[in-house]
Design a protein around this motif. Structure first.
Motif, PDB file in Angstrom:
ATOM      1  N   THR A 205      25.265  37.851  24.716  1.00  0.00           N
ATOM      2  CA  THR A 205      26.023  37.595  23.500  1.00  0.00           C
ATOM      3  C   THR A 205      25.079  36.904  22.522  1.00  0.00           C
ATOM      4  OG1 THR A 205      28.046  37.316  24.790  1.00  0.00           O
ATOM      5  CG2 THR A 205      28.073  36.476  22.540  1.00  0.00           C
ATOM      6  N   TRP A 206      25.112  37.384  21.268  1.00  0.00           N
ATOM      7  CA  TRP A 206      24.255  36.813  20.235  1.00  0.00           C
ATOM      8  C   TRP A 206      25.092  36.208  19.130  1.00  0.00           C
ATOM      9  CZ3 TRP A 206      23.229  41.454  22.575  1.00  0.00           C
ATOM     10  CH2 TRP A 206      22.001  41.586  23.214  1.00  0.00           C
ATOM     11  N   GLY A 207      24.645  35.070  18.651  1.00  0.00           N
ATOM     12  CA  GLY A 207      25.215  34.414  17.489  1.00  0.00           C
ATOM     13  C   GLY A 207      24.082  34.195  16.513  1.00  0.00           C
ATOM     14  N   ILE A 208      24.192  33.154  15.719  1.00  0.00           N
ATOM     15  CA  ILE A 208      23.188  32.862  14.708  1.00  0.00           C
ATOM     16  C   ILE A 208      22.698  31.430  14.912  1.00  0.00           C
ATOM     17  CG2 ILE A 208      22.758  32.719  12.223  1.00  0.00           C
ATOM     18  CD1 ILE A 208      25.288  34.549  11.941  1.00  0.00           C
ATOM     19  N   HIS A 209      21.412  31.230  14.743  1.00  0.00           N
ATOM     20  CA  HIS A 209      20.837  29.886  14.781  1.00  0.00           C
ATOM     21  C   HIS A 209      19.726  29.835  13.737  1.00  0.00           C
ATOM     22  CE1 HIS A 209      19.603  26.024  16.344  1.00  0.00           C
ATOM     23  NE2 HIS A 209      18.348  26.463  16.311  1.00  0.00           N
ATOM     24  N   GLY A 210      19.889  28.971  12.752  1.00  0.00           N
ATOM     25  CA  GLY A 210      18.849  28.843  11.721  1.00  0.00           C
ATOM     26  C   GLY A 210      18.610  30.136  10.965  1.00  0.00           C
ATOM     27  N   GLN A 211      19.672  30.876  10.657  1.00  0.00           N
ATOM     28  CA  GLN A 211      19.599  32.150   9.945  1.00  0.00           C
ATOM     29  C   GLN A 211      18.876  33.243  10.723  1.00  0.00           C
ATOM     30  OE1 GLN A 211      20.913  33.487   6.902  1.00  0.00           O
ATOM     31  NE2 GLN A 211      22.293  31.832   7.424  1.00  0.00           N
ATOM     32  N   ARG A 212      18.805  33.120  12.038  1.00  0.00           N
ATOM     33  CA  ARG A 212      18.216  34.156  12.894  1.00  0.00           C
ATOM     34  C   ARG A 212      19.192  34.459  14.026  1.00  0.00           C
ATOM     35  NH1 ARG A 212      15.278  33.714   9.055  1.00  0.00           N
ATOM     36  NH2 ARG A 212      13.061  33.417   9.046  1.00  0.00           N
ATOM     37  N   LEU A 213      19.137  35.673  14.564  1.00  0.00           N
ATOM     38  CA  LEU A 213      19.959  35.999  15.732  1.00  0.00           C
ATOM     39  C   LEU A 213      19.423  35.253  16.948  1.00  0.00           C
ATOM     40  CD1 LEU A 213      20.476  39.867  15.505  1.00  0.00           C
ATOM     41  CD2 LEU A 213      22.069  38.054  14.899  1.00  0.00           C
ATOM     42  N   LYS A 214      20.336  34.768  17.775  1.00  0.00           N
ATOM     43  CA  LYS A 214      19.951  34.026  18.966  1.00  0.00           C
ATOM     44  C   LYS A 214      21.001  34.265  20.046  1.00  0.00           C
ATOM     45  CE  LYS A 214      19.272  29.480  20.873  1.00  0.00           C
ATOM     46  NZ  LYS A 214      19.444  28.060  20.730  1.00  0.00           N
TER      47      LYS A 214
END
Length: 75
Positions: free
Chosen positions: A63-72
């Motif tokens: 599962t991917w979300g967002i961290h610091g305007q990047r996918l993570k």
């Protein structure tokens, strides 16, 4: 250039300390981009008040979300 280096300029929401896409439309666009990158199907999924991306990498559910305007990847 890898999708993981591209900035996510879509609206986001915070749910349980995770930054997620605010809308399904934006999540769907990024799901398509990510699917091309990892060469595997990716779908947007509703998590609380936001949307995340879900797919498989090497047979492992991710599962991917967002961290610091990047996918993570998130758990």
């Amino acid at each position: 250039m890898t999708i993981f280096a591209a900035s996510v300029f879509d609206a986001t929401v915070i749910f349980e300390d995770k930054e997620l896409f605010k809308g399904q439309g934006a999540a769907s666009v990024w799901a398509e981009k990510l699917a091309r990158e990892i060469e595997s199907p990716v779908t947007p999924v509703k998590i609380g008040t936001g949307w995340a991306l879900r797919g498989q990498v090497d047979g492992v559910d991710c599962t991917w979300g967002i961290h610091g305007q990047r996918l993570k990847r998130i758990t």
